[in-house]
Design a protein around this motif. Structure first.
Motif, short mmCIF file in Angstrom:
data_model
loop_
_atom_site.label_atom_id
_atom_site.label_comp_id
_atom_site.label_asym_id
_atom_site.label_seq_id
_atom_site.Cartn_x
_atom_site.Cartn_y
_atom_site.Cartn_z
N LEU A 66 -8.21 -10.82 4.89
CA LEU A 66 -7.17 -11.55 4.20
C LEU A 66 -6.45 -10.59 3.25
CD1 LEU A 66 -5.90 -14.36 3.78
CD2 LEU A 66 -7.60 -14.72 1.97
N PHE A 67 -5.15 -10.40 3.45
CA PHE A 67 -4.35 -9.49 2.64
C PHE A 67 -3.65 -10.27 1.54
CE2 PHE A 67 -5.25 -7.30 6.46
CZ PHE A 67 -5.33 -5.97 6.11
N LEU A 68 -3.92 -9.88 0.29
CA LEU A 68 -3.42 -10.58 -0.89
C LEU A 68 -2.46 -9.67 -1.65
CD1 LEU A 68 -6.94 -11.79 -2.09
CD2 LEU A 68 -5.31 -13.06 -0.67
N ALA A 69 -1.32 -10.21 -2.04
CA ALA A 69 -0.30 -9.43 -2.74
C ALA A 69 -0.72 -9.16 -4.19
CB ALA A 69 1.03 -10.16 -2.71
N VAL A 70 -0.58 -7.90 -4.59
CA VAL A 70 -0.80 -7.50 -5.98
C VAL A 70 0.37 -6.62 -6.40
CG1 VAL A 70 -3.33 -7.65 -5.86
CG2 VAL A 70 -2.20 -5.50 -5.32
N PRO A 71 0.71 -6.61 -7.69
CA PRO A 71 1.88 -5.85 -8.13
C PRO A 71 1.61 -4.36 -8.36
CG PRO A 71 0.94 -7.04 -9.98
CD PRO A 71 0.16 -7.45 -8.75
N ASP A 72 0.36 -3.94 -8.41
CA ASP A 72 0.06 -2.56 -8.77
C ASP A 72 -0.40 -1.74 -7.58
OD1 ASP A 72 -2.03 -4.45 -8.98
OD2 ASP A 72 -3.33 -2.99 -9.91
N ASP A 73 -0.24 -0.41 -7.70
CA ASP A 73 -0.71 0.53 -6.70
C ASP A 73 -2.20 0.78 -6.89
OD1 ASP A 73 1.81 1.02 -5.53
OD2 ASP A 73 2.30 2.49 -7.09
N LYS A 74 -2.87 1.19 -5.82
CA LYS A 74 -4.26 1.60 -5.91
C LYS A 74 -4.30 2.95 -6.61
CE LYS A 74 -8.07 3.12 -3.04
NZ LYS A 74 -8.07 4.46 -3.58
N VAL A 75 -5.19 3.11 -7.60
CA VAL A 75 -5.20 4.36 -8.37
C VAL A 75 -6.57 5.04 -8.43
CG1 VAL A 75 -3.19 3.80 -9.79
CG2 VAL A 75 -5.46 3.10 -10.54
#
Length: 115
Positions: free
Chosen positions: A51-60
């Motif tokens: 399940l792909f969930l939208a998030v506003p930030d990049d993976k860091v």
């Protein structure tokens, strides 16, 4: 009480692009959910849905959990996934029998040696 492992949830800035990429890699169909997310439906016996969930930030930072895949032919599978847009990453693994790659949003995963 009984629990069933039903979904692996993947945070993504672009759920459509990342789910499409993984759909191509895995060969699993993608479908929009009623909540506006995107699900990859696992074939019977292949594990939980993704399940792909939208998030506003990049993976860091490095993943705290990752996927391991066992191919029939490791070299061929690594080359195929690299051609689709994965990239090799060094997380300090050194010389190992597995290959560490990252998807287009930087999520690490491993392709193990063939069994």
């Amino acid at each position: 009480m009984t629990l069933r492992f039903s979904d692996v949830c993947v945070d993504a800035r672009d759920i459509h692009a990342l789910s499409s990429w993984w759909s191509t890699v895995l060969g699993w169909p993608a479908e929009a959910t009623d909540d506006g997310d995107v699900a990859l439906r696992a074939p019977d016996g292949a594990g939980p849905d993704w399940l792909f969930l939208a998030v506003p930030d990049d993976k860091v930072v490095k993943n705290r959990i990752h996927f391991d895949f066992t191919p029939d032919d490791q070299q061929a599978e690594v080359e195929r996934v690299l051609a689709l847009g994965a990239r090799r990453v060094d997380i300090g693994q050194g010389e190992q029998t597995w290959v560490v790659l990252a998807d287009p949003e930087g999520n690490e995963f491993c392709i193990l040696s063939a069994k």
